[in-house]
Design an enzyme around this catalytic site. Structure first.
Site, mmCIF file in Angstrom:
data_model
loop_
_atom_site.group_PDB
_atom_site.id
_atom_site.type_symbol
_atom_site.label_atom_id
_atom_site.label_comp_id
_atom_site.label_asym_id
_atom_site.label_seq_id
_atom_site.Cartn_x
_atom_site.Cartn_y
_atom_site.Cartn_z
ATOM 1 N N ASN A 9 -34.145 11.220 -77.088
ATOM 2 C CA ASN A 9 -34.206 10.498 -76.081
ATOM 3 C C ASN A 9 -35.766 10.073 -75.661
ATOM 4 O OD1 ASN A 9 -31.813 8.903 -75.969
ATOM 5 N ND2 ASN A 9 -30.787 11.306 -75.463
ATOM 6 N N LYS A 13 -39.381 16.002 -81.772
ATOM 7 C CA LYS A 13 -39.842 17.409 -82.336
ATOM 8 C C LYS A 13 -39.739 17.420 -83.071
ATOM 9 C CE LYS A 13 -37.724 17.364 -78.743
ATOM 10 N NZ LYS A 13 -36.423 17.539 -78.095
ATOM 11 N N ASP A 102 -27.227 16.501 -81.357
ATOM 12 C CA ASP A 102 -28.208 17.345 -80.643
ATOM 13 C C ASP A 102 -27.029 18.276 -80.455
ATOM 14 O OD1 ASP A 102 -27.064 15.805 -78.863
ATOM 15 O OD2 ASP A 102 -28.811 16.103 -77.885
#
Ligand code: ATP
Ligand code: PAU
Ligand code: K
Length: 249
Positions: A9, A13, A102
């Site tokens: 959010n 990465k 995730d």
């Protein structure tokens, strides 16, 4: 070379791995799509042949980022999609499509590494915990505000809590009762995260006795590790699951 992306959010990465042996050749954290393209574009001897991505952003944002990467580097980026079951793990949500990707990939990665019951605790913008039983059944989990959200809520909804990032970092040299606002807030929030972790571990113990593995991941995992030294810190746990969900060859 393959581009791997974890779009959270607040941050993206990224890393570049070799297709042959998955060796990591570069990686980083950026806070916008443009910064991502700039960081990757600056790499010497870049030969991307494809990409894979997990995103908890909206469909529109995710599609826009894929288009940008196609345009900048001429690669197709596969986006991990929700499934009911994969690699021996069964999604525990009533509606499997609602479980954050995730979290799902973290659960897949953890079960793959532990091959046993596991508890995954991820400290990002949100803090989340997920439980996977020894038979691969995902039991569900918990979502709370993470460190950045707790901090910003306090700053936004009080008039006298104000401090800068440098003093925030200094405040975390200890967790003793704070003698200044910055110490009181920063240490208080870290203790909330540690309490969250301890409570999840109590739950796991009630379910599985001592027979489970604890994984800590997410940017703020190091703040919690001293409270749960028995946990394994695996910063790239979501990438482990991503490789399983999106094989490229
Ligand atoms: N190099 C870094 N860059 C940015 N944030 C970092 C870094 N190292 C540690 N952090 C911490 O990590 C936290 C963000 O974690 P993470 O990157 O896992 O979040 P996210 O993936 O955006 O959130 P979520 O997974 O909840 O969507 C921030 O609170 C920040 O303090
Ligand atoms: C909880 C977050 C925001 C953490 O990144 C993400 O996993 C998400 O958007 N999940 C969808 C809601 C859910 O998992 O129930
Ligand atoms: K994340």
């Amino acid at each position: 070379m393959i581009l791997e992306l974890d779009c959270g959010n607040s941050f993206i990465k990224w890393r570049v791995i070799h297709a042959a042996d998955a060796a990591i050749t570069a990686g980083g954290i950026v806070d916008s799509d443009q910064a991502l393209v700039a960081a990757i574009g600056a790499l010497p001897a870049l030969h991307l042949v494809g990409g894979r991505m997990v995103s908890v952003r909206s469909e529109e944002e995710t599609t826009a980022l894929c288009a940008l990467l196609q345009q900048a580097f001429a690669i197709d980026v596969k986006v991990a999609q929700p499934v009911q079951e994969m690699a021996g793990v069964r999604n525990g949500y009533d509606d499997f499509q609602r479980l954050g990707m995730d979290r799902w990939l973290g659960a897949l990665g953890a079960f793959h590494l532990a091959k046993a019951a596991c508890l995954v605790i991820d400290f990002g913008t949100a803090a989340k915990a997920d439980f996977v039983a020894a038979d691969g059944e995902h039991l569900g989990g918990y979502i709370c505000p993470g460190m950045p959200l707790m901090r910003s809520q306090l700053r936004t909804h009080t008039r006298r809590i104000r401090y800068d990032d440098a003093s925030a970092e200094r405040a975390l040299s200890s967790l003793a009762p704070g003698r200044s606002t910055v110490e009181a807030v920063e240490r208080g929030c870290v203790l909330m995260l540690q309490g969250f972790a301890r409570t999840q571990i109590e739950q796991a113990k009630a379910l599985w006795g001592d027979d489970f593995t604890i994984f800590l991941t997410g940017g703020d995992a190091p703040l919690v590790h001293e409270a749960v030294p028995q946990a394994r810190i695996v910063p790239d746990l979501v990438f482990v699951g991503l490789a399983m969900a999106c094989p490229l060859s």
